[in-house]
Design a protein around this motif. Structure first.
Motif, PDB file in Angstrom:
ATOM      1  N   LEU A 167      32.219   3.958  28.024  1.00 25.18           N
ATOM      2  CA  LEU A 167      33.473   3.907  28.769  1.00 25.18           C
ATOM      3  C   LEU A 167      34.331   5.126  28.465  1.00 25.18           C
ATOM      4  O   LEU A 167      34.870   5.762  29.382  1.00 25.18           O
ATOM      5  N   PHE A 168      34.455   5.470  27.174  1.00 23.95           N
ATOM      6  CA  PHE A 168      35.292   6.608  26.797  1.00 23.95           C
ATOM      7  C   PHE A 168      34.788   7.895  27.460  1.00 23.95           C
ATOM      8  O   PHE A 168      35.587   8.724  27.902  1.00 23.95           O
ATOM      9  N   PRO A 190      40.999  10.557  43.179  1.00 20.94           N
ATOM     10  CA  PRO A 190      39.675  10.983  42.703  1.00 20.94           C
ATOM     11  C   PRO A 190      39.315  10.401  41.346  1.00 20.94           C
ATOM     12  O   PRO A 190      38.141  10.097  41.094  1.00 20.94           O
ATOM     13  N   PHE A 191      40.297  10.244  40.463  1.00 25.28           N
ATOM     14  CA  PHE A 191      40.013   9.693  39.137  1.00 25.28           C
ATOM     15  C   PHE A 191      39.371   8.323  39.246  1.00 25.28           C
ATOM     16  O   PHE A 191      38.361   8.035  38.591  1.00 25.28           O
ATOM     17  N   GLY A 192      39.928   7.461  40.086  1.00 24.14           N
ATOM     18  CA  GLY A 192      39.366   6.130  40.266  1.00 24.14           C
ATOM     19  C   GLY A 192      37.958   6.179  40.819  1.00 24.14           C
ATOM     20  O   GLY A 192      37.071   5.452  40.358  1.00 24.14           O
ATOM     21  N   SER A 193      37.719   7.054  41.799  1.00 25.52           N
ATOM     22  CA  SER A 193      36.379   7.166  42.387  1.00 25.52           C
ATOM     23  C   SER A 193      35.367   7.631  41.355  1.00 25.52           C
ATOM     24  O   SER A 193      34.250   7.113  41.286  1.00 25.52           O
ATOM     25  N   TYR A 194      35.748   8.616  40.542  1.00 25.65           N
ATOM     26  CA  TYR A 194      34.825   9.147  39.541  1.00 25.65           C
ATOM     27  C   TYR A 194      34.510   8.101  38.466  1.00 25.65           C
ATOM     28  O   TYR A 194      33.366   8.003  38.001  1.00 25.65           O
ATOM     29  N   VAL A 195      35.500   7.346  38.069  1.00 27.16           N
ATOM     30  CA  VAL A 195      35.275   6.305  37.049  1.00 27.16           C
ATOM     31  C   VAL A 195      34.280   5.275  37.559  1.00 27.16           C
ATOM     32  O   VAL A 195      33.306   4.924  36.872  1.00 27.16           O
ATOM     33  N   VAL A 196      34.504   4.785  38.769  1.00 21.76           N
ATOM     34  CA  VAL A 196      33.596   3.773  39.331  1.00 21.76           C
ATOM     35  C   VAL A 196      32.200   4.353  39.510  1.00 21.76           C
ATOM     36  O   VAL A 196      31.195   3.673  39.265  1.00 21.76           O
ATOM     37  N   ALA A 197      32.112   5.624  39.918  1.00 20.37           N
ATOM     38  CA  ALA A 197      30.811   6.267  40.074  1.00 20.37           C
ATOM     39  C   ALA A 197      30.061   6.297  38.753  1.00 20.37           C
ATOM     40  O   ALA A 197      28.852   6.046  38.698  1.00 20.37           O
ATOM     41  N   VAL A 232      30.412   4.205  36.223  1.00 26.62           N
ATOM     42  CA  VAL A 232      29.998   2.841  35.890  1.00 26.62           C
ATOM     43  C   VAL A 232      28.784   2.439  36.729  1.00 26.62           C
ATOM     44  O   VAL A 232      27.840   1.818  36.223  1.00 26.62           O
ATOM     45  N   VAL A 233      28.799   2.796  38.008  1.00 23.72           N
ATOM     46  CA  VAL A 233      27.658   2.493  38.873  1.00 23.72           C
ATOM     47  C   VAL A 233      26.396   3.170  38.359  1.00 23.72           C
ATOM     48  O   VAL A 233      25.324   2.549  38.283  1.00 23.72           O
ATOM     49  N   GLY A 234      26.505   4.432  37.976  1.00 27.05           N
ATOM     50  CA  GLY A 234      25.354   5.143  37.447  1.00 27.05           C
ATOM     51  C   GLY A 234      24.829   4.529  36.171  1.00 27.05           C
ATOM     52  O   GLY A 234      23.606   4.398  35.983  1.00 27.05           O
ATOM     53  N   MET A 235      25.742   4.146  35.295  1.00 27.06           N
ATOM     54  CA  MET A 235      25.349   3.540  34.026  1.00 27.06           C
ATOM     55  C   MET A 235      24.607   2.222  34.236  1.00 27.06           C
ATOM     56  O   MET A 235      23.507   2.018  33.701  1.00 27.06           O
ATOM     57  N   LEU A 236      25.191   1.323  35.023  1.00 25.97           N
ATOM     58  CA  LEU A 236      24.583   0.008  35.222  1.00 25.97           C
ATOM     59  C   LEU A 236      23.277   0.106  36.011  1.00 25.97           C
ATOM     60  O   LEU A 236      22.300  -0.581  35.689  1.00 25.97           O
ATOM     61  N   LEU A 271      34.502  -4.936  29.937  1.00 28.03           N
ATOM     62  CA  LEU A 271      35.615  -3.987  29.931  1.00 28.03           C
ATOM     63  C   LEU A 271      35.463  -2.970  31.061  1.00 28.03           C
ATOM     64  O   LEU A 271      36.427  -2.644  31.758  1.00 28.03           O
ATOM     65  N   LEU A 272      34.245  -2.492  31.255  1.00 34.16           N
ATOM     66  CA  LEU A 272      33.973  -1.546  32.335  1.00 34.16           C
ATOM     67  C   LEU A 272      34.246  -2.161  33.705  1.00 34.16           C
ATOM     68  O   LEU A 272      34.870  -1.531  34.569  1.00 34.16           O
ATOM     69  N   ILE A 273      33.785  -3.394  33.904  1.00 34.50           N
ATOM     70  CA  ILE A 273      34.023  -4.065  35.188  1.00 34.50           C
ATOM     71  C   ILE A 273      35.511  -4.320  35.369  1.00 34.50           C
ATOM     72  O   ILE A 273      36.044  -4.241  36.491  1.00 34.50           O
ATOM     73  N   GLY A 274      36.208  -4.615  34.255  1.00 36.30           N
ATOM     74  CA  GLY A 274      37.655  -4.796  34.331  1.00 36.30           C
ATOM     75  C   GLY A 274      38.354  -3.547  34.832  1.00 36.30           C
ATOM     76  O   GLY A 274      39.268  -3.610  35.666  1.00 36.30           O
ATOM     77  N   VAL A 275      37.932  -2.383  34.337  1.00 33.06           N
ATOM     78  CA  VAL A 275      38.505  -1.115  34.792  1.00 33.06           C
ATOM     79  C   VAL A 275      38.204  -0.899  36.273  1.00 33.06           C
ATOM     80  O   VAL A 275      39.076  -0.473  37.045  1.00 33.06           O
ATOM     81  N   VAL A 276      36.975  -1.203  36.690  1.00 33.33           N
ATOM     82  CA  VAL A 276      36.595  -1.047  38.098  1.00 33.33           C
ATOM     83  C   VAL A 276      37.444  -1.957  38.985  1.00 33.33           C
ATOM     84  O   VAL A 276      37.967  -1.523  40.026  1.00 33.33           O
ATOM     85  N   LEU A 277      37.607  -3.218  38.594  1.00 30.87           N
ATOM     86  CA  LEU A 277      38.422  -4.151  39.385  1.00 30.87           C
ATOM     87  C   LEU A 277      39.876  -3.717  39.400  1.00 30.87           C
ATOM     88  O   LEU A 277      40.587  -3.893  40.397  1.00 30.87           O
ATOM     89  N   ASN A 278      40.341  -3.154  38.291  1.00 33.52           N
ATOM     90  CA  ASN A 278      41.704  -2.637  38.218  1.00 33.52           C
ATOM     91  C   ASN A 278      41.914  -1.542  39.255  1.00 33.52           C
ATOM     92  O   ASN A 278      42.928  -1.517  39.961  1.00 33.52           O
ATOM     93  N   ILE A 279      40.942  -0.658  39.366  1.00 40.24           N
ATOM     94  CA  ILE A 279      41.013   0.418  40.360  1.00 40.24           C
ATOM     95  C   ILE A 279      40.994  -0.162  41.773  1.00 40.24           C
ATOM     96  O   ILE A 279      41.737   0.285  42.652  1.00 40.24           O
ATOM     97  N   GLY A 280      40.152  -1.179  41.978  1.00 37.22           N
ATOM     98  CA  GLY A 280      40.077  -1.804  43.291  1.00 37.22           C
ATOM     99  C   GLY A 280      41.350  -2.540  43.668  1.00 37.22           C
ATOM    100  O   GLY A 280      41.764  -2.533  44.843  1.00 37.22           O
ATOM    101  N   MET A 281      42.014  -3.176  42.691  1.00 37.24           N
ATOM    102  CA  MET A 281      43.263  -3.891  42.962  1.00 37.24           C
ATOM    103  C   MET A 281      44.373  -2.965  43.409  1.00 37.24           C
ATOM    104  O   MET A 281      45.214  -3.320  44.230  1.00 37.24           O
TER     105      MET A 281
END
Length: 376
Positions: A111-112, A308-315, A317-321, A358-368
């Motif tokens: 995540l970091f 862009p920050f939100g898009s890059y973060v989710v990208a 997480v998607v790559g990791m999972l 925690l990662l999914i929480g950040v993704v949902l936070n961006i989506g909200m």
């Protein structure tokens, strides 16, 4: 904290339902392995903690992660350096022994790293030439390479490889040029070619770079029958167990190859084998569909992010999972070499599970918070 009703209305509740479904699969898989029901009940506790962590993550605007990304990155590096001084567990310096639990710092470091790379790339998002020259990729690659190398030293090749999946997806979303993809591919091919030359002409040097046990994983991945009751045992038993599940599986309560311990680490690395044996092709296929919809929903969030920050973060997480799911399932069916990568949200383990929540929480936070502030 600004969790308001207008944000809750935009929360992707389907992701929470998917996580609950994966939790059911996790319980079935762990309970059906040699670890038994006790470990499965412990996993339920970790799931509860995970949902609490996810909920707490939603309380803060995700821009807080932007502001603290570099601090968290440095803190994570300190943890990775410190863990190298701990007593080895399973021949690896990968865990801090905290008494009742083992803490693996390489998990939150994912995540970091994602947050730090996303912040760096977001600050240059408006620059059309940000990746025009190959050398401009070097800072991003360096941010990934430092934790990757520290994890390799532990040694933990499986977790280190996950960082390559993170790098790939974030660079693709960031707009890497096709020419640079060719450059990176050529560098990777040259490395493999150099190792092949060393293996044929300088094996003493080759086995200083590639550990013998790592080479064994490739050899017995290609042909586990060479030592069906030795170094090929794990993969061989996995293939037998998955095949015996057939279409609908042997049933949850039926004694099986996995429950009698013939599938090593069935509660963790080889939990897909247990699920396929118990629930068959249909049950395992439904689990993979859940993963597909989880990735699909996250991609949708990335496309609708307000910055862009939100898009890059989710990208990231998607790559990791995606990498972890593909590698973990692939190694159980002889599609990929065996590595110590857990199946996200399914394999037993507190550090991995809570980090994923925690990662999914950040993704949902961006989506909200995808919509800019407006007057209602």
């Amino acid at each position: 904290m600004d969790l308001e009703k207008r944000y809750l209305k935009t929360l992707d509740w389907s992701v929470l339902l998917i996580l609950a479904g994966l939790g059911v699969y996790s319980y079935i898989g762990i309970a059906g392995s040699a670890a038994g029901v006790d470990k499965a009940q412990q996993q339920v506790l970790w799931y509860i903690i995970g949902f609490v962590v996810l909920g707490m993550t939603l309380l803060f605007d995700y821009r807080l992660f932007y502001n603290t990304a570099y601090i968290m990155y440095v803190f994570g590096l300190i943890l990775l350096i410190g863990v190298l001084q701990t007593a080895p567990i399973n021949n690896a310096h990968s865990w801090y022994n905290l008494g009742p639990v083992l803490f693996q710092p390489s998990e939150p470091m994912k995540l970091f790293t994602i947050l730090t790379v996303a912040r760096y790339m977001a600050k240059r998002a408006d620059d059309p030439d940000r990746f025009y020259y190959f050398y401009k990729l070097l800072p991003v690659c360096l941010l990934i390479a430092v934790p990757l190398l520290l994890i390799l030293i532990q040694p933990d090749l499986g977790t280190a490889l996950v960082y390559t999946g993170i790098l790939a997806t974030m660079l693709i979303v960031g707009g890497i040029r096709l020419l640079h993809v060719v450059y990176l591919g050529s560098m990777g091919a040259s490395l493999i070619g150099s190792l092949a030359v060393l293996y044929h002409f300088k094996q003493d040097v080759f086995f200083k770079i590639i550990k013998p046990y790592q080479w064994d994983r490739i050899v017995f991945w290609l042909n586990p029958d060479l030592e069906a009751m030795g170094r090929g045992f794990q993969l061989k038993q996995s293939l037998i167990a998955i095949g015996s599940g057939q279409l609908f599986g042997k049933g949850i309560d039926t004694p099986s190859q996995a429950s009698f311990g013939w599938v090593p680490v069935g509660e963790s690395d080889f939990i897909f084998t247990v699920i396929a044996e118990k629930l068959g092709f249909v049950g395992a296929g439904l689990m993979m569909i859940l993963f597909f919809f989880l990735i699909y929903r996250m991609i949708k969030i990335a496309m609708e992010a307000k910055d862009p920050f939100g898009s890059y973060v989710v990208a990231g997480v998607v790559g990791m999972l995606t990498f972890q799911v593909f590698e973990n399932i692939g190694m159980t069916i002889q599609l990929m070499p065996i590595t110590g990568i857990p199946l996200p949200f399914i394999s037993y383990g507190g550090s991995s599970l809570v980090t994923n929540f925690l990662l999914i929480g950040v993704v949902l936070n961006i989506g909200m918070r995808k919509d800019k502030l407006r007057f209602d």
